[in-house]
Design a protein around this motif. Structure first.
Motif, PDB file in Angstrom:
ATOM      1  N   ALA A  29       0.829  -1.208   0.000  1.00 32.21           N
ATOM      2  CA  ALA A  29       0.000   0.000   0.000  1.00 32.21           C
ATOM      3  C   ALA A  29       0.860   1.254   0.000  1.00 32.21           C
ATOM      4  O   ALA A  29       0.553   2.239  -0.683  1.00 32.21           O
ATOM      5  CB  ALA A  29      -0.941  -0.003   1.202  1.00 32.21           C
ATOM      6  N   ALA A  30       1.950   1.240   0.750  1.00 28.23           N
ATOM      7  CA  ALA A  30       2.837   2.399   0.804  1.00 28.23           C
ATOM      8  C   ALA A  30       3.503   2.645  -0.551  1.00 28.23           C
ATOM      9  O   ALA A  30       3.611   3.784  -1.003  1.00 28.23           O
ATOM     10  CB  ALA A  30       3.885   2.213   1.897  1.00 28.23           C
ATOM     11  N   ILE A  31       3.940   1.582  -1.209  1.00 27.69           N
ATOM     12  CA  ILE A  31       4.572   1.726  -2.520  1.00 27.69           C
ATOM     13  C   ILE A  31       3.579   2.314  -3.518  1.00 27.69           C
ATOM     14  O   ILE A  31       3.874   3.285  -4.217  1.00 27.69           O
ATOM     15  CB  ILE A  31       5.132   0.374  -3.010  1.00 27.69           C
ATOM     16  CG1 ILE A  31       6.325  -0.050  -2.154  1.00 27.69           C
ATOM     17  CG2 ILE A  31       5.512   0.436  -4.492  1.00 27.69           C
ATOM     18  CD1 ILE A  31       6.775  -1.483  -2.382  1.00 27.69           C
ATOM     19  N   GLY A  32       2.404   1.724  -3.600  1.00 30.17           N
ATOM     20  CA  GLY A  32       1.394   2.213  -4.548  1.00 30.17           C
ATOM     21  C   GLY A  32       0.826   3.562  -4.159  1.00 30.17           C
ATOM     22  O   GLY A  32       0.602   4.426  -5.006  1.00 30.17           O
ATOM     23  N   SER A  60       9.049   3.989  -2.805  1.00 27.98           N
ATOM     24  CA  SER A  60       9.647   3.087  -3.799  1.00 27.98           C
ATOM     25  C   SER A  60      11.122   3.401  -4.028  1.00 27.98           C
ATOM     26  O   SER A  60      11.928   2.497  -4.264  1.00 27.98           O
ATOM     27  CB  SER A  60       8.872   3.116  -5.116  1.00 27.98           C
ATOM     28  OG  SER A  60       8.904   4.394  -5.708  1.00 27.98           O
ATOM     29  N   ARG A  61      11.512   4.676  -3.932  1.00 30.52           N
ATOM     30  CA  ARG A  61      12.934   5.026  -4.056  1.00 30.52           C
ATOM     31  C   ARG A  61      13.738   4.357  -2.937  1.00 30.52           C
ATOM     32  O   ARG A  61      14.819   3.834  -3.163  1.00 30.52           O
ATOM     33  CB  ARG A  61      13.138   6.544  -3.999  1.00 30.52           C
ATOM     34  CG  ARG A  61      12.424   7.354  -5.063  1.00 30.52           C
ATOM     35  CD  ARG A  61      12.940   7.146  -6.469  1.00 30.52           C
ATOM     36  NE  ARG A  61      14.372   7.289  -6.509  1.00 30.52           N
ATOM     37  CZ  ARG A  61      15.178   6.539  -7.262  1.00 30.52           C
ATOM     38  NH1 ARG A  61      14.685   5.588  -8.026  1.00 30.52           N
ATOM     39  NH2 ARG A  61      16.476   6.723  -7.248  1.00 30.52           N
ATOM     40  N   THR A  62      13.204   4.364  -1.713  1.00 29.33           N
ATOM     41  CA  THR A  62      13.883   3.750  -0.577  1.00 29.33           C
ATOM     42  C   THR A  62      14.008   2.244  -0.774  1.00 29.33           C
ATOM     43  O   THR A  62      15.070   1.661  -0.538  1.00 29.33           O
ATOM     44  CB  THR A  62      13.136   4.065   0.733  1.00 29.33           C
ATOM     45  OG1 THR A  62      13.073   5.493   0.893  1.00 29.33           O
ATOM     46  CG2 THR A  62      13.817   3.440   1.930  1.00 29.33           C
ATOM     47  N   VAL A  63      12.930   1.598  -1.228  1.00 35.49           N
ATOM     48  CA  VAL A  63      12.959   0.154  -1.468  1.00 35.49           C
ATOM     49  C   VAL A  63      13.977  -0.177  -2.556  1.00 35.49           C
ATOM     50  O   VAL A  63      14.810  -1.069  -2.387  1.00 35.49           O
ATOM     51  CB  VAL A  63      11.553  -0.375  -1.843  1.00 35.49           C
ATOM     52  CG1 VAL A  63      11.615  -1.811  -2.347  1.00 35.49           C
ATOM     53  CG2 VAL A  63      10.610  -0.254  -0.650  1.00 35.49           C
TER      54      VAL A  63
END
Length: 150
Positions: free
Chosen positions: A47-50, A127-130
């Motif tokens: 959910a955080a990514i999207g 997503s940048r962090t992942v």
């Protein structure tokens, strides 16, 4: 870290395998092991990514036209292997976005691919962090193992 950059949540155990996550603004969400309707940590990650990219794209495209449809599906495979342990692979964020007919809708449709790319390449913190693989430190608070009894 300065107060301008610091972000935090607090997670409190409510019962075995069940927790409530709170932010500093008073919001909360239930989290658990997947045995009830609560979100699992992996679902919250998805959910955080999207959600991060959705917010970016929505702010950019909605300046041109209000979408008639805006939905995001985030999928991935949870795997376990010898080298990486438990982790997610094949993360995919799929946007289904529609805008009304007309010049404003045309401008929003034109902006959509660029806004998706901008979010992916530089705007979406999650997503940048992942993708960059930021290390995570696990620490035990001083005195957290002590007895609470009298």
């Amino acid at each position: 870290m300065s107060e301008d950059t610091l972000r935090s949540v607090e997670i409190e155990r409510t019962s075995l395998g069940n927790y409530v996550v709170r932010n500093v603004r008073g919001g909360s969400v239930s989290m658990g092991a997947g045995e009830d309707g609560s979100f699992t940590p992996v679902e919250l990650l998805l959910a955080a990514i999207g959600g991060c990219t959705a917010i970016d794209v929505d702010h950019i495209t909605s300046r041109r036209a209000e979408p008639t449809r805006f939905s995001v599906e985030v999928t991935g495979d949870k795997i376990r292997d010898e080298t990486g342990g438990n982790r997610m692979t094949n993360l995919t964020v799929t946007f289904t976005v529609a805008f009304p007919e007309g010049a404003d809708g045309d401008r929003a449709r034109e902006a959509l691919p660029r806004s998706l790319q901008q979010s992916h390449d530089r705007l979406c913190t999650v997503s940048r962090t992942v993708e960059l693989g930021t290390p995570v430190s696990i620490v035990e608070a001083t005195g957290s193992t002590g007895s609470t009894g009298g």
